[in-house]
Enzyme design. Structure first.
Site, short mmCIF file in Angstrom:
data_model
loop_
_atom_site.label_atom_id
_atom_site.label_comp_id
_atom_site.label_asym_id
_atom_site.label_seq_id
_atom_site.Cartn_x
_atom_site.Cartn_y
_atom_site.Cartn_z
N LYS A 1 0.38 -1.46 -0.39
CA LYS A 1 -0.56 -0.20 -0.06
C LYS A 1 0.86 1.12 0.21
O LYS A 1 1.58 1.28 0.80
CB LYS A 1 -0.81 -0.01 1.10
CG LYS A 1 -1.77 1.07 1.01
CD LYS A 1 -3.13 1.11 2.38
CE LYS A 1 -4.20 2.06 2.76
NZ LYS A 1 -4.95 2.09 3.90
N ARG B 1 -10.06 8.88 2.25
CA ARG B 1 -10.20 9.65 3.56
C ARG B 1 -11.48 10.52 3.75
O ARG B 1 -11.78 10.65 5.56
CB ARG B 1 -8.70 10.37 3.75
CG ARG B 1 -7.95 9.16 3.98
CD ARG B 1 -6.13 9.84 4.27
NE ARG B 1 -5.17 9.10 4.23
CZ ARG B 1 -4.42 8.81 4.07
NH1 ARG B 1 -3.62 9.66 3.05
NH2 ARG B 1 -3.17 8.00 3.42
N LYS C 1 1.66 9.37 6.62
CA LYS C 1 1.98 8.24 6.33
C LYS C 1 2.52 7.05 6.40
O LYS C 1 3.14 5.70 5.83
CB LYS C 1 1.04 7.02 6.32
CG LYS C 1 -0.58 8.03 6.67
CD LYS C 1 -1.83 7.10 5.96
CE LYS C 1 -3.34 7.47 7.19
NZ LYS C 1 -3.84 6.69 7.27
N GLU D 1 6.72 -7.80 0.45
CA GLU D 1 5.44 -7.36 1.46
C GLU D 1 5.02 -8.55 1.08
O GLU D 1 4.01 -9.08 1.89
CB GLU D 1 5.27 -6.16 0.97
CG GLU D 1 5.93 -4.97 1.71
CD GLU D 1 6.14 -4.82 2.98
OE1 GLU D 1 5.69 -5.66 3.63
OE2 GLU D 1 6.58 -3.92 3.95
N LYS E 1 -2.21 -2.43 -4.05
CA LYS E 1 -2.84 -1.37 -3.68
C LYS E 1 -2.28 1.11 -4.19
O LYS E 1 -1.87 1.29 -3.07
CB LYS E 1 -3.39 -0.47 -2.72
CG LYS E 1 -4.70 -0.27 -2.77
CD LYS E 1 -5.38 -0.37 -1.51
CE LYS E 1 -6.85 0.09 -2.46
NZ LYS E 1 -7.77 0.68 -0.50
#
Length: 261
Positions: free
Chosen positions: A197, A207, A219, A235, A250
């Site tokens: 992500k 959001r 983030k 990952e 994503k």
């Protein structure tokens, strides 16, 4: 010279093309994201995502039923939580009478055939707007967050969720979720991991829908650098090894690629 291989033979009419088509997209491939809020008989459009709405629970059930009647067999639930219920530890995320557990139970009672996917992350429940618990220095605390994510996933499974989808990007959370779910008796609940992500501007409208934007900073210490493709493979490999049933890459809202582990 006579050609032995003529690939165009399999392209010469619709019947042949349909026979050898490698990728087929149908409603069975879709997961419909639905945003739920408290209240009754309300549907509120998200300004930054025209045509996308937040639904109160009564209308959410109707929307899920209509989607299922159109052949969409999976929905993903995301909550807009009142500010009064938010704290740094995201404790509302594992409230068995919280918005998402109630939504799961209602949808499963009305449309039992539909696959219900639940988001596992703290940002909708966090007073800080981050996907994890924020330490005194402003650091996102990985291991303490994972403990809360496990509680959240178990609460969702108890409500009847078919699949939990950790979107938080904390290290080791897939393995912890798998262990926690299994110990709690939910070995059949699947895990769809947001394995890669990216820290993307595309998440702004999302959001907005959840009223979950960070109250400070960004983030980037836990979501990925968009420049890193090999890291995405790393990952995904780690999440599969930890027990993910499906993984996805994503970059942002317009694109989603789900792969069976």
């Amino acid at each position: 010279m006579e050609l032995v291989q003529r690939p165009r033979r399999l392209r010469r009419n619709p019947a042949f093309r349909n026979l050898v088509r490698e990728t087929i997209l149908s409603p069975n491939d879709f997961i419909y994201p639905l945003f739920v809020m408290e209240g009754e008989n309300q549907r509120v459009e998200v300004p930054s995502m025209p045509g996308t709405y937040r639904y109160t629970l009564d209308l959410l059930v109707k929307e899920a039923d209509e989607a299922h009647n159109l052949g969409i067999n999976a929905i993903a639930l995301f909550p807009m939580v009142s500010e009064t219920l938010k704290d740094n530890a995201g404790t509302e995320s594992y409230n068995l009478e919280g918005l998402i557990p109630r939504a799961v139970r209602a949808i499963k009672a009305a449309v039992p055939e539909v696959l219900v996917v639940t988001d596992v992350a703290l940002d909708p429940y966090s007073s800080k707007g981050h996907d994890g618990i924020v330490g005194e220095s402003g650091e996102i605390l990985n291991d303490a967050t994972v403990e809360v994510l496990v509680k959240q996933a178990i609460a969702q499974a108890q409500a009847g969720a078919d699949m939990v989808a950790p979107s938080d990007m904390m290290d080791g959370r897939v393995g912890a979720l798998r262990t926690g779910l299994d110990k709690a008796g939910f070995s059949q609940v699947s895990i769809l991991a947001y394995s890669a992500k990216y820290a993307s501007a595309y998440y702004g409208p999302f959001r907005d829908a959840l009223d979950s934007a960070p109250k400070f900073g960004d983030k980037k210490t836990y979501q990925m650098d968009p420049a890193n493709a090999r890291e995405a493979l790393k990952e995904a490999t780690l999440d599969i090894a930890e027990g993910a049933d499906m993984v996805m890459v994503k970059p942002g809202l317009p694109y989603l690629d789900i792969v069976t582990a």
